[in-house]
Design a protein around this motif. Structure first.
Motif, mmCIF file in Angstrom:
data_model
loop_
_atom_site.group_PDB
_atom_site.id
_atom_site.type_symbol
_atom_site.label_atom_id
_atom_site.label_comp_id
_atom_site.label_asym_id
_atom_site.label_seq_id
_atom_site.Cartn_x
_atom_site.Cartn_y
_atom_site.Cartn_z
ATOM 1 N N THR A 128 0.751 -1.429 -0.166
ATOM 2 C CA THR A 128 -0.146 0.241 -0.018
ATOM 3 C C THR A 128 0.783 1.311 -0.037
ATOM 4 O O THR A 128 0.294 2.262 -0.507
ATOM 5 N N VAL A 129 2.083 1.175 0.768
ATOM 6 C CA VAL A 129 2.842 2.394 0.654
ATOM 7 C C VAL A 129 3.221 2.610 -0.789
ATOM 8 O O VAL A 129 3.306 3.842 -1.388
ATOM 9 N N ALA A 130 3.646 1.569 -1.541
ATOM 10 C CA ALA A 130 4.153 1.789 -2.903
ATOM 11 C C ALA A 130 3.104 2.423 -3.984
ATOM 12 O O ALA A 130 3.359 3.120 -4.554
ATOM 13 N N LEU A 131 1.899 1.919 -3.467
ATOM 14 C CA LEU A 131 0.886 2.116 -4.294
ATOM 15 C C LEU A 131 0.335 3.803 -4.364
ATOM 16 O O LEU A 131 0.136 4.495 -5.089
ATOM 17 N N SER A 132 0.558 3.996 -2.911
ATOM 18 C CA SER A 132 0.173 5.409 -2.735
ATOM 19 C C SER A 132 1.360 6.288 -3.282
ATOM 20 O O SER A 132 1.055 7.410 -3.623
#
Length: 292
Positions: A128-132
């Motif tokens: 989720t961090v990378a997607l954000s």
């Protein structure tokens, strides 16, 4: 979607920090914080591993906050006509003595925090961090530079249709030393196998990521240094899930190829930095979580 008010407010500060330092230097510090957290956990202090969640991936140095804030602030600075392009993520933006640029970093620090909280609340099967990080940069490109996620093709490339954006030219290339198929496969295999054994031996999939991220300090001194965090993190996750170093090598190659794919799709012909590694990590992590 659970919101921690303290973390939300702190993310505004983290975005300013990322803009002040520059996105890439802030990300290098993320890698160092990961290494500190992993090292502390090996010395009989399990609580010290919170350094990873609260510092390296939290409101201070989390890539979705600090790196994302730095990326957005660079795009805004470019729009203002300052001596920078939207892709100059290694430049500390304090040099312009413009508090407005830093405040934009703060706003996007908050946006990054909210995006990540939203994905986590949805239990999305991805990093989720990378997607954000990726979505934040897409928003910054649209808002500040009026460009879409795939960028704008020059006239001579438009004749080739959509496929024209996958053509490498001298002025439209992410990493010239890391763009050819053979080079990508060998780098992916080598770093993937190495990351795989680290994950299996230590039980810490983020260790190889921390090493890769921290090593980017050498990229600041000149081109040619390998960018590998999108290789080592998926490789380590795959190896940890299967206890197979070979699977680490496989997903190292997957990460390397995805990084260049997203560079050609979103970065090369765009006006700002949409991070190819973040896009690659998000997709590769989804593959690991769904199939391994």
């Amino acid at each position: 979607m659970a919101i921690d008010i303290n973390a939300l407010v702190a993310s505004f500060g983290g975005g300013i920090v990322g803009a002040a330092m520059g996105g890439l230097p802030a990300f290098i510090l993320t890698g160092l914080a990961v290494l500190a957290g992993v090292a502390a956990s090996f010395f009989g202090q399990p609580q010290a591993a919170q350094i990873i969640g609260s510092v390296a991936f939290g409101p201070f140095l989390g890539p979705h906050v600090a790196f994302g804030g730095g990326v957005a602030a660079a795009a805004y600075a470019a729009r203002k006509g300052l001596d920078i392009t939207g892709k100059d993520i290694g430049v500390p933006l304090t040099k312009f003595n413009d508090p407005g640029v830093l405040l934009v970093g703060g706003v996007f620090g908050v946006i990054g925090y909210l995006l990540n909280a939203f994905w986590v609340g949805m239990s999305l099967k991805t990093d989720t961090v990378a997607l954000s990080v990726a979505v934040s940069a897409i928003i910054a490109r649209a808002v500040f530079l009026g460009d879409g996620p795939f960028g704008s093709l020059p006239a001579e490339m438009k004749e080739k249709g959509f496929g024209g954006r996958f053509v490498i030219t001298e002025g439209h290339c992410w990493l010239p030393w890391q763009k050819d198929f053979g080079q990508l496969v060998v780098l992916g295999l080598g770093f993937g196998l190495a990351a795989g054994i680290l994950a299996v031996a230590t039980g810490q999939p983020v260790l190889a990521f921390g090493i890769s991220a921290a090593s980017l300090v050498f990229l600041e001194f000149g081109p040619g240094w390998p960018v590998t965090h999108h290789i080592t993190l998926p490789a380590a996750l795959a190896a940890a899930a299967t206890q197979s170093v070979i699977m680490g090598g496989v997903f190292g190659i997957v990460g390397a190829l995805l990084g260049e794919f997203f560079a050609r799709l979103c970065y090369n012909y765009g006006k700002n930095h949409i991070d190819p590694p973040a896009c690659a990590i998000a997709l590769a992590t989804t593959l690991v979580l769904l199939f391994l």
